[in-house]
Design an enzyme around this catalytic site. Structure first.
Site, short mmCIF file in Angstrom:
data_model
loop_
_atom_site.label_atom_id
_atom_site.label_comp_id
_atom_site.label_asym_id
_atom_site.label_seq_id
_atom_site.Cartn_x
_atom_site.Cartn_y
_atom_site.Cartn_z
N GLU A 76 81.49 11.96 135.90
CA GLU A 76 80.39 11.73 136.84
C GLU A 76 80.87 11.45 138.25
O GLU A 76 80.27 11.90 139.23
CB GLU A 76 79.48 10.60 136.35
CG GLU A 76 78.61 10.97 135.14
CD GLU A 76 79.35 10.88 133.82
OE1 GLU A 76 80.50 10.39 133.79
OE2 GLU A 76 78.77 11.30 132.80
N HIS A 145 70.53 4.53 127.52
CA HIS A 145 69.79 5.78 127.74
C HIS A 145 68.34 5.50 128.17
O HIS A 145 67.46 6.32 127.95
CB HIS A 145 69.80 6.65 126.48
CG HIS A 145 71.16 7.16 126.12
ND1 HIS A 145 72.13 6.36 125.57
CD2 HIS A 145 71.72 8.38 126.28
CE1 HIS A 145 73.22 7.07 125.38
NE2 HIS A 145 73.01 8.30 125.80
#
Lengths: 353, 381
Positions: A76, A145
């Site tokens: 990322e 999440h």
């Protein structure tokens, strides 16, 4: 390219306008921008061959090729850093971070590079990029999440933060974000990708196709960043919301028969403070709802702004309904989620003052 | 020479004990094959650039080129000395990282670039890289003193300077954070098919940041036109490489990503230039990234507030006396017939140039307070 390029306004929606879910609307916005601007490039984990875990980029690599839409390693920080360099060179990257919860390794790049490049080069270099990322809970994703980290970004000067709540807005806002010369964080409320979740989790979810805001005009249109949307007008109370909570607030006010004015902020930075101020001065009451944790959440900023600007018009203290100051739970998701019960109680309290 | 820190002591033939010395006639092929009896073509590719460098170690500079290198390095040296003085006088505030000792790296590498085409990005020790481009010393010094006339209107400061004209992308104050940006610049070169490459500098300290390896992977995976340059000056602030790095032979760190490495003496501008030509040619041929380790030495502290307790005075003195990149070229100029007077005249002209920059930086106005709010967001699109 069907709509005139000069207009910033969405075409008028009629009964005949076709309906899309939010994923389809986002996919369409990406396709339109890939078509219009050869500098637009989509990169991210699984976005190419696979089409994205939520299918937002499905079919795009097939149509536009591997140099325009491509897969990255699970890196990322690298993804966002590479996008900053591409933007500085003159491209217009649209990186996807698969879940907002995965964005933290890239935070250094967003905060220290993307957001600050323009300032420290005195305008010589900019980092136009739109980081798309699904965020928010309601899908039993647990703590890694489900998070809503928008306040981390609104706290950073030099970044814009955009959160759509409907397919119609998602398309127009995403096109605006990609064309914007600043770095934009585009958080997509994943709970409402397929239908406008109202918070009544025990009821079946209505698909987008039956919802009025799923009418998405064809072709290119923009919804300007920094303009809130009045979801419904009212006199008794102003409710400030964004993302999934727009639909929860609307359902609760509907169910309780409260004459609330619901304002969907659409972009947190830039913020449509005029719309907020006008509404709160009219109603004299203000409730803020977000899913993110409470302390230092964006609601705290909104509460401060409303108090500073509307203090002498307020009939009751500004109130917030938010997630708790805990990690996002798995099994107690509906206790954490600022759902109809807690919102209803807050409305009762604020109206009784 | 009293016992210097192990790594630095052995410079510029730094790694005699740890690896086959490049200077020796034996090629680096002498390194152990790690259990493999037969070397594959891929293994060969990984060290072919180093072998080419061994075969042709020093750039064959014309008199004019040699003189130009000398002038550029001397300008950096004198500029940095003056910056140090201005810092001492309180005219430069905050952080200021001097490039003294490392001049041959920026000058040697950047002289091999195609100007206006290739891009450069570096960390916070960036004054030398800008001067190596021929950027006006006035606007660089004025940036250090935080003045309106500075190259970033005083808003960037020492660590954050940029030039669109020269495709110099900064000037980055977070250790290692510029490396992925360099990957993005290289990706943009490739996407635009403009034939350019990106030169991405970072230090031995930054070489331990995770994002560097994310970028190595992407650069190799996508075959990007990028040259990674590790300026190994022996110390990550106050920590010697041996105290912080499991693999101190930084040029090997691309091996896991199939990035060929080059081990270069960064104290000789002609060796740097020769190595740069090999590396750049490889990248321009579309063969993907190269990792260069430039072994160098900084004479001054990490920044201005460095007490220098982590190395001996003798170690620094030894480098200054026996390994100085500027003295080396000065000597060669003399050998080629430059008279002492001619060399003195150059020195004098450069001192005057730096004095002018310092005056300019001292006498330029500070930015208007309204500048605080400009260049944060692009207002309209």
């Amino acid at each position: 390219m069907s709509a005139p390029e000069t207009t910033n306004d969405a075409p008028v929606v009629t009964e005949d306008t076709r309906r899309l879910n939010m994923i389809e609307a986002i996919n369409e916005a990406l396709a339109i921008m890939l078509e219009r601007d050869p500098d637009v490039i989509i990169l991210g984990e699984d976005v190419g061959y696979f089409g994205g875990v939520f299918r937002a980029t499905a079919g795009l690599q097939e149509k536009f090729g591997k140099t325009r839409v491509f897969d990255t390693p699970i890196s990322e920080c690298g993804i966002i850093g590479v996008a900053v360099g591409m933007g500085a060179y003159g491209l217009r990257p649209v990186p996807e971070i698969q879940f907002a919860d995965y964005i933290y390794p890239g935070l250094d790049q967003l905060v220290s590079e993307a957001a600050r490049l323009r300032y420290r080069s005195a305008g010589e270099f900019i980092a136009p990029m739109t980081v798309r990322s699904p965020f928010g809970g309601g899908i039993f994703g647990g703590q890694t999440h489900s998070q809503s980290p928008e306040a981390l970004f609104t706290h950073v000067s030099g970044i814009k933060t955009v959160i759509p709540s409907t397919p119609h807005d998602a398309k127009g806002l995403l096109i605006s974000a990609i064309e914007d010369n600043d770095p934009v964080i585009f958080f997509e409320p994943k709970r409402i990708y397929n239908g406008p979740f109202t918070g009544f989790y025990d009821k079946p979810v209505e698909p987008w196709k039956k919802h009025r805001d799923s009418q998405v005009p064809e072709g290119y249109y923009k919804i300007p960043l920094g303009k809130a949307r009045t979801v419904r007008e009212g006199e008794a109370l102003t409710v400030l919301v964004y993302g999934t909570m727009v639909h929860v607030a609307e359902a609760v006010c509907e169910a309780r028969g409260v004459d609330a004015e619901i304002i969907d902020l659409r972009t947190l930075v830039p913020l449509d403070i005029e719309a907020i101020e006008t509404s709160v001065k009219k109603t004299g009451r203000c409730l803020i709802i977000h899913e993110a944790t409470r302390t230092s959440g964006f609601g705290a900023e909104l509460s401060a702004l409303v108090t500073e600007r509307c203090f002498y018009h307020l009939e009751a203290p500004v109130d917030r309904v938010t997630g708790f100051d805990t990690p996002y739970p798995h099994s107690l998701e509906w206790a954490y989620f600022p759902g109809p019960v807690r919102i209803g109680e807050a409305i009762d309290k604020i109206m009784s003052e | 020479m009293a016992k210097p820190a192990p790594k630095a002591a052995s410079k510029p033939a730094p790694k005699t004990a740890a690896k086959p010395a490049p200077k020796a006639a034996s090629k680096p092929a002498a390194k152990p094959a790690r259990g493999k009896s037969v070397e594959s073509d891929e293994d060969f590719a990984l060290r072919s650039l180093q072998m080419a460098h061994e075969d042709n170690k020093r750039f064959d500079a014309s008199d004019e080129q040699l003189l130009h290198f000398y002038e550029q390095m001397l300008l950096i040296r004198r500029f940095e000395e003056r910056a140090g003085q201005l810092y001492g006088l309180g005219l430069i505030g905050g952080f200021c990282h001097l490039y003294i000792g490392q001049e041959a790296v920026a000058v040697g590498l950047q002289s091999a670039l195609t100007e206006g085409l290739d891009s450069v990005i570096t960390g916070y020790r960036d004054h030398g890289h800008m001067l190596a481009y021929g950027i006006d010393p006035n606007v660089i010094m004025a940036e250090l003193t935080g003045r309106q006339a500075g190259i970033s209107k005083g808003k960037g400061g020492s660590m954050h300077m940029f030039s669109t004209e020269h495709r110099f992308y900064g000037g980055h104050g977070i250790v290692g954070a510029q490396v992925p940006l360099g990957g993005g610049l290289a990706l943009a070169h490739k996407y635009r098919e403009d034939g350019g490459l990106c030169l991405a500098y970072f230090g031995d300290g930054a070489a331990n940041q995770g994002q560097v390896y994310e970028t190595f992977n992407m650069a190799a995976l996508w075959n990007l036109p990028i040259v990674f340059v590790i300026e190994n000056n022996g110390y990550a602030m106050g920590t010697a490489v041996k105290r912080s790095s499991a693999e101190t032979e930084f040029y090997r760190r691309g091996t896991a990503f199939r990035i060929p490495g080059m081990d270069v003496n960064g104290m000789d501008v002609l060796e740097v230039r020769a190595a740069a030509e090999i590396a750049f040619a490889h990248v321009r041929e579309g063969k993907g990234p190269v990792l260069m380790e430039l072994n160098t030495y900084r004479y001054r502290g990490h920044s201005m507030s460095d007490p220098g307790k982590y190395r001996t005075r003798e170690e620094v003195q030894d480098q200054r006396e026996h390994n100085d990149p500027i003295e080396r070229i000065k000597k060669e100029l003399a050998e080629r017939g430059k008279t002492e007077d001619e060399i003195k005249a150059i020195d004098k002209a450069i001192r005057a140039r730096v004095a002018e920059a310092a005056d300019f930086a001292e006498n330029s106005p500070e930015p208007d307070p309204a500048e605080l709010y400009t260049d944060v967001l692009v207002e309209s699109y």
